[in-house]
Every structure is written in structure tokens, then in C-alpha cells.
Design a protein around this motif. Sequence first.
Motif, mmCIF file in Angstrom:
data_model
loop_
_atom_site.group_PDB
_atom_site.id
_atom_site.type_symbol
_atom_site.label_atom_id
_atom_site.label_comp_id
_atom_site.label_asym_id
_atom_site.label_seq_id
_atom_site.Cartn_x
_atom_site.Cartn_y
_atom_site.Cartn_z
ATOM 1 N N ALA A 370 0.830 -1.211 0.000
ATOM 2 C CA ALA A 370 0.000 0.000 0.000
ATOM 3 C C ALA A 370 0.862 1.257 0.000
ATOM 4 C CB ALA A 370 -0.916 -0.014 1.213
ATOM 5 N N ALA A 371 1.909 1.274 0.811
ATOM 6 C CA ALA A 371 2.785 2.444 0.861
ATOM 7 C C ALA A 371 3.497 2.652 -0.475
ATOM 8 C CB ALA A 371 3.809 2.278 1.984
ATOM 9 N N SER A 372 3.947 1.580 -1.101
ATOM 10 C CA SER A 372 4.625 1.695 -2.397
ATOM 11 C C SER A 372 3.674 2.189 -3.477
ATOM 12 C CB SER A 372 5.207 0.335 -2.797
ATOM 13 O OG SER A 372 6.116 -0.135 -1.819
ATOM 14 N N ALA A 373 2.416 1.740 -3.431
ATOM 15 C CA ALA A 373 1.431 2.175 -4.418
ATOM 16 C C ALA A 373 1.157 3.677 -4.286
ATOM 17 C CB ALA A 373 0.135 1.380 -4.248
ATOM 18 N N VAL A 374 1.066 4.177 -3.063
ATOM 19 C CA VAL A 374 0.830 5.609 -2.857
ATOM 20 C C VAL A 374 2.035 6.430 -3.309
ATOM 21 C CG1 VAL A 374 0.423 7.378 -1.095
ATOM 22 C CG2 VAL A 374 -0.796 5.208 -0.973
ATOM 23 N N LEU A 375 3.242 5.931 -3.027
ATOM 24 C CA LEU A 375 4.449 6.653 -3.445
ATOM 25 C C LEU A 375 4.497 6.776 -4.969
ATOM 26 C CD1 LEU A 375 7.987 6.349 -1.993
ATOM 27 C CD2 LEU A 375 7.697 6.164 -4.450
ATOM 28 N N ILE A 376 4.274 5.673 -5.695
ATOM 29 C CA ILE A 376 4.324 5.722 -7.157
ATOM 30 C C ILE A 376 3.191 6.583 -7.702
ATOM 31 C CG2 ILE A 376 4.140 4.329 -9.259
ATOM 32 C CD1 ILE A 376 5.500 2.079 -7.839
ATOM 33 N N ALA A 377 2.025 6.519 -7.092
ATOM 34 C CA ALA A 377 0.897 7.324 -7.564
ATOM 35 C C ALA A 377 1.203 8.813 -7.451
ATOM 36 C CB ALA A 377 -0.354 6.971 -6.764
ATOM 37 N N ARG A 378 1.753 9.221 -6.328
ATOM 38 C CA ARG A 378 2.086 10.639 -6.159
ATOM 39 C C ARG A 378 3.207 11.057 -7.117
ATOM 40 N NH1 ARG A 378 2.812 12.663 -0.151
ATOM 41 N NH2 ARG A 378 2.781 14.592 -1.352
ATOM 42 N N TRP A 379 4.167 10.188 -7.311
ATOM 43 C CA TRP A 379 5.282 10.513 -8.196
ATOM 44 C C TRP A 379 4.828 10.564 -9.660
ATOM 45 C CZ3 TRP A 379 9.650 12.822 -8.302
ATOM 46 C CH2 TRP A 379 10.596 12.562 -9.294
ATOM 47 N N THR A 380 3.912 9.681 -10.041
ATOM 48 C CA THR A 380 3.411 9.681 -11.415
ATOM 49 C C THR A 380 2.638 10.953 -11.727
ATOM 50 O OG1 THR A 380 3.259 7.263 -11.365
ATOM 51 C CG2 THR A 380 1.982 8.399 -13.074
ATOM 52 N N LEU A 381 1.906 11.468 -10.767
ATOM 53 C CA LEU A 381 1.058 12.638 -10.995
ATOM 54 C C LEU A 381 1.781 13.966 -10.767
ATOM 55 C CD1 LEU A 381 -2.168 11.284 -9.259
ATOM 56 C CD2 LEU A 381 -1.757 11.490 -11.718
ATOM 57 N N ASN A 382 2.886 13.946 -10.037
ATOM 58 C CA ASN A 382 3.593 15.197 -9.750
ATOM 59 C C ASN A 382 5.061 14.904 -9.463
ATOM 60 O OD1 ASN A 382 4.230 17.837 -9.075
ATOM 61 N ND2 ASN A 382 3.475 17.665 -6.984
ATOM 62 N N GLN A 383 5.956 15.344 -10.390
ATOM 63 C CA GLN A 383 7.391 15.157 -10.196
ATOM 64 C C GLN A 383 8.094 16.419 -9.696
ATOM 65 O OE1 GLN A 383 6.174 14.331 -13.628
ATOM 66 N NE2 GLN A 383 5.490 12.433 -12.633
ATOM 67 N N SER A 384 7.319 17.430 -9.343
ATOM 68 C CA SER A 384 7.931 18.681 -8.900
ATOM 69 C C SER A 384 8.487 18.590 -7.488
ATOM 70 C CB SER A 384 6.910 19.826 -8.978
ATOM 71 O OG SER A 384 5.810 19.562 -8.120
ATOM 72 N N GLU A 385 8.052 17.621 -6.709
ATOM 73 C CA GLU A 385 8.549 17.448 -5.350
ATOM 74 C C GLU A 385 8.634 15.962 -5.030
ATOM 75 O OE1 GLU A 385 5.799 19.213 -2.663
ATOM 76 O OE2 GLU A 385 4.102 17.972 -3.282
ATOM 77 N N HIS A 386 9.411 15.648 -4.007
ATOM 78 C CA HIS A 386 9.554 14.256 -3.609
ATOM 79 C C HIS A 386 8.242 13.764 -2.994
ATOM 80 C CE1 HIS A 386 11.234 10.578 -1.943
ATOM 81 N NE2 HIS A 386 12.338 10.816 -2.650
ATOM 82 N N PRO A 387 7.774 12.578 -3.380
ATOM 83 C CA PRO A 387 6.461 12.115 -2.904
ATOM 84 C C PRO A 387 6.442 11.642 -1.460
ATOM 85 C CG PRO A 387 7.469 10.450 -4.283
ATOM 86 C CD PRO A 387 8.365 11.643 -4.349
ATOM 87 N N TRP A 388 7.602 11.518 -0.845
ATOM 88 C CA TRP A 388 7.655 11.005 0.533
ATOM 89 C C TRP A 388 8.182 12.079 1.463
ATOM 90 C CZ3 TRP A 388 4.789 7.041 0.581
ATOM 91 C CH2 TRP A 388 4.745 6.165 1.663
ATOM 92 N N ASN A 389 7.451 12.330 2.525
ATOM 93 C CA ASN A 389 7.859 13.342 3.500
ATOM 94 C C ASN A 389 7.671 12.780 4.904
ATOM 95 O OD1 ASN A 389 5.047 13.433 3.898
ATOM 96 N ND2 ASN A 389 4.838 15.146 2.457
ATOM 97 N N SER A 390 7.867 13.641 5.886
ATOM 98 C CA SER A 390 7.793 13.179 7.278
ATOM 99 C C SER A 390 6.391 12.708 7.653
ATOM 100 C CB SER A 390 8.241 14.295 8.218
ATOM 101 O OG SER A 390 7.465 15.471 8.002
ATOM 102 N N THR A 391 5.372 13.312 7.078
ATOM 103 C CA THR A 391 3.996 12.891 7.371
ATOM 104 C C THR A 391 3.743 11.477 6.860
ATOM 105 O OG1 THR A 391 3.175 15.171 7.282
ATOM 106 C CG2 THR A 391 1.561 13.410 6.991
ATOM 107 N N MET A 392 4.162 11.196 5.622
ATOM 108 C CA MET A 392 3.981 9.865 5.067
ATOM 109 C C MET A 392 4.814 8.831 5.823
ATOM 110 S SD MET A 392 1.736 10.298 2.787
ATOM 111 C CE MET A 392 1.767 8.601 2.242
#
Length: 453
Positions: A370-392
Motif C-alpha cells: 500500500a505504501a509503495s502504491a501511494v508513493l508511485i501514484a504521487r510521483w506519477t502525478l507530480n514530479q515537482s517534489e519528492h512524494p515522501w515526506n515526514s507525514t507519510m
Amino acid sequence: MMDKENAVIGGRVTRAMARALREVSASSRPCFKKQRKSKLEKSSRAALTDVTNEYRKPQLNNSAASNSQTRGGHRKPNTKGASNVSMQVLSTRDVRAKSAKDLSAVSMVQSHDVVFAERLEDRELVQPSMSVMAGPLLSMQDSVESDELLGSPNKDIDMISEKLKHSDGLGIVDIDSVELKDPQVWSSYAPDIYNNIFVREFEKRLTDYMGELQKDITPSMRAILIDWLVEVSEEYKLVPDTLYLTVNLIDRFLSQSLIQKQGLQLLGVTCMLIASKYEEICAPRVEEFCFITDNTYTKAEVLRMESEVLNLLHFQLSVPTAKTFLRRFILAAQYSCKVSYVEVEFLANYLAELTLVEYSFSQFRPSLVAASAVLIARWTLNQSEHPWNSTMEHYTNYRVSELKTTVLALADLQLNTKGCPLNAIRDKYKQQKFMSVANLSPKPVQSLFEAEV
């Protein structure tokens, strides 16, 4: 008596006969009233006896029992039948009210018996003879204190606000505080619930049953079965949780029981039947699952397999799946995402469902998928910032480096590098209702792990 009746019918009634007939008729009427009255008394007494026994079982003290007997059944009966019944009905209501009051006192004592025992031991407040009387008094005091604490409407808000203060310095967004506006959503329980789910997923880890146990079944056969079950779930409009639980039941059964390939489809429809009963409001009938197999299996065979699956798995149907974690992780991604929240949700669900067909992903923990799917989803839709942060990282319990193996494998699955011809999930998410997320071009993910956030 017969002579008197014949005399009345056949001839003149004498004065003595008339007196005798009046005595007979007068004696018969009171007997009927007395019999009817005794039945009402008996039924009322039986009802009172049941109520008395119900609340006298704990028997805190003798005074309560004596009061109940005095109020319950020893009233002086009235000569009038109607008034007697009404008095007994009132008596029943009094006893029931008394029993409810005493039962509440009993439950209060039982709920605080441990606290009371500790206080008697440590402080020696009362003598043993006074313990029965002192117990309810101390329990009521403790009850009032606990009610005051639980009754504070701002207690949960203050707790989460305090947590939010500590999270501000770390850059962690409190995703549960938003839900406090709804009084029916106890979001303060969410962290404890998911901490428990994280622990439980370690208990349900699967072994490599294809290499260790199964001899007649291959990963490709399993993939064909699940791809077909995806189409079945779409046909009957089943919720996603049903599909995830179906695959979980199939894998858990195959990891414990040897099966021939002729029974694999029977196992699949049976597990979907069980999952539907657990997750759906209106589950499809057994006959419908027989119909979708072109009546290859009879209703009796499906029911027999259902019993076998449930007994083998000990009826443990509440298990964590990737869908369970996706809800939590997508909510965490919502507060730091610049793209459409719905689009992230659809794409993450699409990627997670792709793993259901691939046997190798059954070895990964559901939270990792589940965590990997969310990371790739965020990265696919927006490459302007890193998809993983302290909240995630806080809500998934994974650093980005720990996701590397799963993310790379999932990216290959999204690209379909193996050329898998099973396209039920891809066709499903090409539909407009899912915003056609299956048509999005995958983005290279190797750069995400060059420098850990």
C-alpha cells in the motif's frame, strides 16, 4: 340432581324444589369466580417470583431481599377481583423498578471491584464486616469521577491538540484532527487501531507455498484464476474489499492444504462467496456462483468447499489487506498533495490491485504494498517534489529506503515488462469512472532513492 331437573321439566315445581335449585345455582357462581381469581393470583405470583429471582441472585444485603419480598407478593388480597389484579400489577411494576435499581448497583460494584479491593488492602479503610456496605459507596464515588472525565467534550480535542504541538516541530500533519468535526467519528482511536493492524499483519504472513507445498498448481494458474475473479467482481459490482479478501483466503488456503488444479476454480468461487458474505450488504447467492462457472460445480460442492475453507482457516476472516492500509495512507497523502486527491486514490488503488494477480507480491506485507502504491501514484502525478515526506513516513512507518524493493517491482508491474496478457484490472481502470488512470504513462522511479528524504 337429575330427579330435580326431570321434576322441573315434567311437572309442577314445589317450594322445596325451588329452594334447592336456588342453593345449587348460588353455590356454582362463587366457585367459578374463586377459580378465576385463583388463576390470576397464581399467574401474578409466578411473574413476581421470576422478577424477584432475577435481581436477588447477586443479593448485596438482606434488606434488599426483604424489601423485595414485602413489596413483591405479600399484599393482603382484596375481595374484588379487578382491584386485586390491579394491585398485583402495580406490585409487579414496583418490583421491576426496584430490581432495575438494584441491578445497576450490582453492575457498578462489579465494574469497580478490583479498585475497591486494592483500596481495602492498601489503606485498610474498613473492617471485613463493613466491606459489603462500603463497596457501593466507594464505587459510586469512583463512578462519578470517571463520568466527569469521560463527559468532558474537549478531552479528545485537547489530546490531539497536544499531539499536534509535538508534531509541528517535525513537520508532521495530524490527519485525525480534521475528523473531530463529526461527533460520530472517533478519530482519536485511529492510531491505536492501525497500530494493532500493523502487528496483526506480521502474524498472517504467507509462506512460499508454490515451491514448498503445491505440486499441481503454478503461479500462472493462480494469476488466471484471480484475473477471472476480477471480472466476476465487476459483473456483480462487488466492493474492492471483497476482492482483496478473496485473494487473501485463496492464498491462506493454498498455503495449508494441497489441492489439484481441477479444484482451483471451485476454491476461487467459494472464497469469493465467503468474502461476499463478510463484506457485502447483499451477497450473491450460491446458485449465482455456480452459474458463472457454467454449472461446472454443483451447489452441494460449493457448500462443502465453503465448510472446508472456513474450518481450515478457523473462521478468521478479519485480516489486514492492502486495501485496509490504502485508506489510511491515501488520507495522509491528501494533506501534502498538489494534485487531485481522487486521482491519487484511483491510481494507488489501480497499482495495488495489479499486485493481486502477481504471486511474487504475496510475499510482501500488505502495508508495504500500500505504501509503495501511494508513493508511485504521487510521483506519477507530480514530479515537482519528492512524494515522501515526514507525514507519510510517520503514518506508514516506512522510510523511503525501505520501500525500494517493492517500489521497483511495482513499477515493473505497471510497465508490464513481462508482457502479461491478463488485462482485467487494466481494462477496469481504463474506464472513465476511474479517470482512466491505467492510461497514464509510468515515470522512472530510480531517482527517488538516490538521496533519502
